[in-house]
Design a protein around this motif. Structure first.
Motif, mmCIF file in Angstrom:
data_model
loop_
_atom_site.group_PDB
_atom_site.id
_atom_site.type_symbol
_atom_site.label_atom_id
_atom_site.label_comp_id
_atom_site.label_asym_id
_atom_site.label_seq_id
_atom_site.Cartn_x
_atom_site.Cartn_y
_atom_site.Cartn_z
ATOM 1 N N ASN A 40 -2.945 14.846 -7.457
ATOM 2 C CA ASN A 40 -2.876 15.099 -6.011
ATOM 3 C C ASN A 40 -2.751 13.803 -5.219
ATOM 4 O OD1 ASN A 40 -2.939 17.902 -6.154
ATOM 5 N ND2 ASN A 40 -5.167 17.995 -6.088
ATOM 6 N N LEU A 41 -1.951 12.899 -5.747
ATOM 7 C CA LEU A 41 -1.712 11.627 -5.052
ATOM 8 C C LEU A 41 -1.142 11.873 -3.657
ATOM 9 C CD1 LEU A 41 -1.643 8.499 -5.401
ATOM 10 C CD2 LEU A 41 0.707 8.759 -6.223
ATOM 11 N N ILE A 42 -0.317 12.918 -3.568
ATOM 12 C CA ILE A 42 0.226 13.315 -2.271
ATOM 13 C C ILE A 42 -0.478 14.597 -1.827
ATOM 14 C CG2 ILE A 42 2.278 13.956 -0.967
ATOM 15 C CD1 ILE A 42 2.279 11.066 -1.931
ATOM 16 N N GLY A 43 -1.377 14.441 -0.867
ATOM 17 C CA GLY A 43 -2.129 15.569 -0.320
ATOM 18 C C GLY A 43 -1.986 15.612 1.191
ATOM 19 N N PRO A 44 -2.837 16.349 1.869
ATOM 20 C CA PRO A 44 -2.726 16.486 3.332
ATOM 21 C C PRO A 44 -2.688 15.156 4.081
ATOM 22 C CG PRO A 44 -4.317 18.059 2.461
ATOM 23 C CD PRO A 44 -3.953 17.157 1.321
ATOM 24 N N LYS A 45 -3.564 14.233 3.708
ATOM 25 C CA LYS A 45 -3.618 12.948 4.404
ATOM 26 C C LYS A 45 -2.316 12.176 4.257
ATOM 27 C CE LYS A 45 -5.840 8.416 4.253
ATOM 28 N NZ LYS A 45 -6.772 7.532 3.514
ATOM 29 N N GLN A 46 -1.788 12.142 3.037
ATOM 30 C CA GLN A 46 -0.564 11.388 2.784
ATOM 31 C C GLN A 46 0.639 12.041 3.468
ATOM 32 O OE1 GLN A 46 -2.784 12.237 0.283
ATOM 33 N NE2 GLN A 46 -3.704 10.193 0.383
ATOM 34 N N LEU A 47 0.680 13.361 3.495
ATOM 35 C CA LEU A 47 1.780 14.069 4.151
ATOM 36 C C LEU A 47 1.780 13.798 5.656
ATOM 37 C CD1 LEU A 47 1.450 17.360 2.111
ATOM 38 C CD2 LEU A 47 3.458 15.858 2.098
ATOM 39 N N GLU A 48 0.594 13.634 6.238
ATOM 40 C CA GLU A 48 0.502 13.325 7.657
ATOM 41 C C GLU A 48 1.101 11.964 7.984
ATOM 42 O OE1 GLU A 48 -3.543 13.567 8.841
ATOM 43 O OE2 GLU A 48 -3.690 15.750 8.591
ATOM 44 N N LEU A 49 1.101 11.070 7.009
ATOM 45 C CA LEU A 49 1.614 9.719 7.239
ATOM 46 C C LEU A 49 3.140 9.650 7.173
ATOM 47 C CD1 LEU A 49 -0.934 7.691 5.066
ATOM 48 C CD2 LEU A 49 -0.869 7.837 7.570
ATOM 49 N N THR A 82 0.838 -1.203 0.000
ATOM 50 C CA THR A 82 0.000 0.000 0.000
ATOM 51 C C THR A 82 0.869 1.248 0.000
ATOM 52 O OG1 THR A 82 -0.127 0.225 2.416
ATOM 53 C CG2 THR A 82 -1.757 -1.210 1.342
ATOM 54 N N LEU A 83 0.291 2.333 -0.504
ATOM 55 C CA LEU A 83 0.988 3.617 -0.482
ATOM 56 C C LEU A 83 1.163 4.091 0.951
ATOM 57 C CD1 LEU A 83 2.127 6.138 -1.874
ATOM 58 C CD2 LEU A 83 -0.215 6.987 -2.096
ATOM 59 N N ASP A 84 0.161 3.917 1.783
ATOM 60 C CA ASP A 84 0.243 4.370 3.166
ATOM 61 C C ASP A 84 1.416 3.727 3.892
ATOM 62 O OD1 ASP A 84 -2.007 5.781 2.571
ATOM 63 O OD2 ASP A 84 -3.347 4.735 3.976
ATOM 64 N N ALA A 85 1.611 2.435 3.663
ATOM 65 C CA ALA A 85 2.712 1.735 4.324
ATOM 66 C C ALA A 85 4.058 2.285 3.874
ATOM 67 C CB ALA A 85 2.619 0.234 4.028
ATOM 68 N N LEU A 86 4.157 2.604 2.599
ATOM 69 C CA LEU A 86 5.409 3.159 2.076
ATOM 70 C C LEU A 86 5.692 4.523 2.699
ATOM 71 C CD1 LEU A 86 7.523 2.530 -0.305
ATOM 72 C CD2 LEU A 86 6.291 4.314 -1.528
ATOM 73 N N LEU A 87 4.662 5.361 2.760
ATOM 74 C CA LEU A 87 4.833 6.720 3.289
ATOM 75 C C LEU A 87 5.261 6.693 4.753
ATOM 76 C CD1 LEU A 87 1.668 8.383 1.699
ATOM 77 C CD2 LEU A 87 4.044 8.774 1.029
ATOM 78 N N ASP A 128 12.467 7.195 4.649
ATOM 79 C CA ASP A 128 13.181 8.429 4.981
ATOM 80 C C ASP A 128 13.129 9.433 3.834
ATOM 81 O OD1 ASP A 128 14.338 7.465 7.579
ATOM 82 O OD2 ASP A 128 15.248 5.990 6.220
ATOM 83 N N HIS A 129 13.019 8.925 2.646
ATOM 84 C CA HIS A 129 12.848 9.758 1.450
ATOM 85 C C HIS A 129 11.757 9.125 0.600
ATOM 86 C CE1 HIS A 129 16.447 12.364 1.893
ATOM 87 N NE2 HIS A 129 16.949 11.295 2.497
ATOM 88 N N ILE A 130 10.888 9.957 0.073
ATOM 89 C CA ILE A 130 9.855 9.509 -0.854
ATOM 90 C C ILE A 130 10.133 10.174 -2.196
ATOM 91 C CG2 ILE A 130 7.408 9.665 -1.468
ATOM 92 C CD1 ILE A 130 7.812 7.685 0.723
ATOM 93 N N SER A 131 10.169 9.386 -3.258
ATOM 94 C CA SER A 131 10.446 9.935 -4.592
ATOM 95 C C SER A 131 9.367 9.482 -5.562
ATOM 96 C CB SER A 131 11.820 9.472 -5.082
ATOM 97 O OG SER A 131 12.221 10.165 -6.249
ATOM 98 N N LEU A 132 8.727 10.476 -6.203
ATOM 99 C CA LEU A 132 7.620 10.170 -7.120
ATOM 100 C C LEU A 132 8.107 9.968 -8.550
ATOM 101 C CD1 LEU A 132 6.140 12.518 -4.984
ATOM 102 C CD2 LEU A 132 4.259 11.522 -6.250
ATOM 103 N N HIS A 133 7.571 8.923 -9.183
ATOM 104 C CA HIS A 133 7.920 8.613 -10.578
ATOM 105 C C HIS A 133 6.696 8.024 -11.284
ATOM 106 C CE1 HIS A 133 12.000 9.558 -9.565
ATOM 107 N NE2 HIS A 133 11.872 8.793 -8.505
ATOM 108 N N THR A 134 5.613 8.780 -11.262
ATOM 109 C CA THR A 134 4.371 8.340 -11.886
ATOM 110 C C THR A 134 3.959 9.318 -12.975
ATOM 111 O OG1 THR A 134 2.887 9.611 -10.464
ATOM 112 C CG2 THR A 134 3.641 7.487 -9.635
ATOM 113 N N PRO A 135 3.170 8.857 -13.937
ATOM 114 C CA PRO A 135 2.560 9.799 -14.886
ATOM 115 C C PRO A 135 1.464 10.576 -14.176
ATOM 116 C CG PRO A 135 1.692 7.598 -15.244
ATOM 117 C CD PRO A 135 2.783 7.463 -14.212
ATOM 118 N N LEU A 136 0.962 11.612 -14.818
ATOM 119 C CA LEU A 136 -0.156 12.369 -14.270
ATOM 120 C C LEU A 136 -1.434 11.932 -14.976
ATOM 121 C CD1 LEU A 136 -1.213 14.614 -12.436
ATOM 122 C CD2 LEU A 136 -0.789 16.228 -14.304
ATOM 123 N N ASN A 137 -2.359 11.406 -14.195
ATOM 124 C CA ASN A 137 -3.659 11.012 -14.736
ATOM 125 C C ASN A 137 -4.699 11.153 -13.621
ATOM 126 O OD1 ASN A 137 -3.392 8.623 -13.114
ATOM 127 N ND2 ASN A 137 -2.203 7.669 -14.761
#
Length: 367
Positions: A244-253, A221-226, A230-239
């Motif tokens: 907004n895959l990374i928003g307030p909820k994800q930043l809190e994790l 899951t994304l939540d488990a990764l977040l 120690d570092h999160i690096s995004l490498h996805t297309p935009l669709n």
């Protein structure tokens, strides 16, 4: 009447080597601007409006007869909408010498039996190195120390740097969480491992065997990764799924010292929420080569945060990467125009319709 099939480059050449591939295959290139005109426009105060006018003029002259359309110009990505496609009855392929194809209406192209190709992996080395560079700069406080030295004209205070959030650290022994593990993500993984990092990846499309081959762990899951990186690096297309895959909820994790790296697409991260998270010490910092909007408006809160590094979408912009990407996309486009199944295509669901249509044209002597 010219019997050669036409390739439309709406502004000017960004790769003579890529253009030569079409010429060698017997296709004719039509340019919207000469090299001299392109230079003149780029220096004009109303540069953007002049580029848009030049593209529209090129469409008016050549779009109706074009078999191939390049979707990258001197102003960046060229919007290829359903309306544009409707003006191109002979169009077979839209090609772009870049990884992203956000401004191409792929569903509309598919509906019309038009193939879309990009440059998968063409700029992977440059973007991956840039991502690692941002991680290094944040961990070692390279950017903030350099800014202070130039701003004050004095040697930066080591004690102040050590006390500032996030703490000084090294990459070795840390965990890197990759969101997306395509060409660029895999190259980032390889480089990170050379620094002694543990690498985990969240990618619903990545097979377990690929993870094993790369020597990385898959995150279910994304939540488990977040929550474990120690570092999160995004490498996805935009669709629609990654907006907004990374928003307030994800930043809190994320961990309080963790840094977010984005060299993918700005729209995958809520910039306003990120600014709040960094300002409040919720995460350690961010390194952004892309933003939404791009460029950021003057005075955006991210500009005032010392532990945010901002670069103007240059990860894949070195001459070597631009050339490689251009040649990659042109090679695929030539394969399509010659009736050969391409090595890669953005909309594979259109392949069957395209080749049926092409077979009909060949039988009628139209190709």
């Amino acid at each position: 009447m010219n019997s050669k099939r036409q390739v439309l480059i709406p502004t000017t050449s960004n790769s003579p080597a890529a253009d030569q591939l079409f010429t060698n295959a017997g296709f004719e290139l039509n340019y919207g601007l000469t090299a001299a005109q392109a230079v003149q426009i780029q220096e004009a105060p109303d540069r953007d409006s002049q580029i848009a006018a030049a593209i529209e003029a090129a469409f008016g002259r050549h779009l109706e007869t074009a078999s191939a359309l390049q979707a990258l110009g001197i102003g960046g990505h060229i919007p290829v909408t359903a309306a544009v496609l409707d003006r191109a009855p002979n169009l077979e392929v839209v090609y772009i010498g870049a990884a992203g194809f956000d401004l191409i209406d792929v569903p509309a192209a598919t509906q019309r039996g038009i193939l879309v190709v990009n440059a998968p992996g063409g700029n992977a080395t440059g973007v991956a190195e840039h991502a690692i560079g941002l991680m290094l700069s944040l961990s070692h406080k390279i950017a903030v120390a350099d800014r202070q030295a130039h701003l004050t004209g004095q040697w930066s205070s080591r004690q102040e740097l050590k006390a500032a959030h996030p703490p000084l650290s090294v990459l070795g022994g840390k965990t890197l969480g990759l969101i997306g593990c395509g060409h660029i993500g895999r190259e980032v993984a390889r480089l990170a491992q050379a620094f002694g990092m543990r690498v985990r990846a969240y990618d619903p499309f990545m097979d377990e065997s690929v993870a094993a081959e790369l020597g990385i762990a898959r995150s279910v899951t994304l939540d488990a990764l977040l929550g474990s990186s120690d570092h999160i690096s995004l490498h996805t297309p935009l669709n629609d799924e990654t907006k907004n895959l990374i928003g307030p909820k994800q930043l809190e994790l994320m961990l309080p010292h963790a840094c977010l790296i984005n060299t993918a697409r700005g729209g995958t991260v809520d910039a306003d929420a990120l600014a709040v998270a960094v300002a409040e010490g919720q995460i350690g910092g961010a390194g952004l080569d892309v933003t939404e909007p791009e460029p950021l408006p003057d005075g955006h809160p991210l500009f005032s945060l010392p532990n945010v590094i901002l670069t103007p979408h240059i990860g894949g912009a070195s001459p070597e990467m631009l050339e490689q990407s251009a040649v990659t996309a042109a090679t695929l486009a030539v394969q399509i125009l010659q009736g050969t199944p391409p090595g890669s295509v953005v909309n594979p669901e259109a392949l069957e319709a395209y080749f049926i249509n092409r077979s009909t044209k060949v039988s009628a002597g139209a190709v």
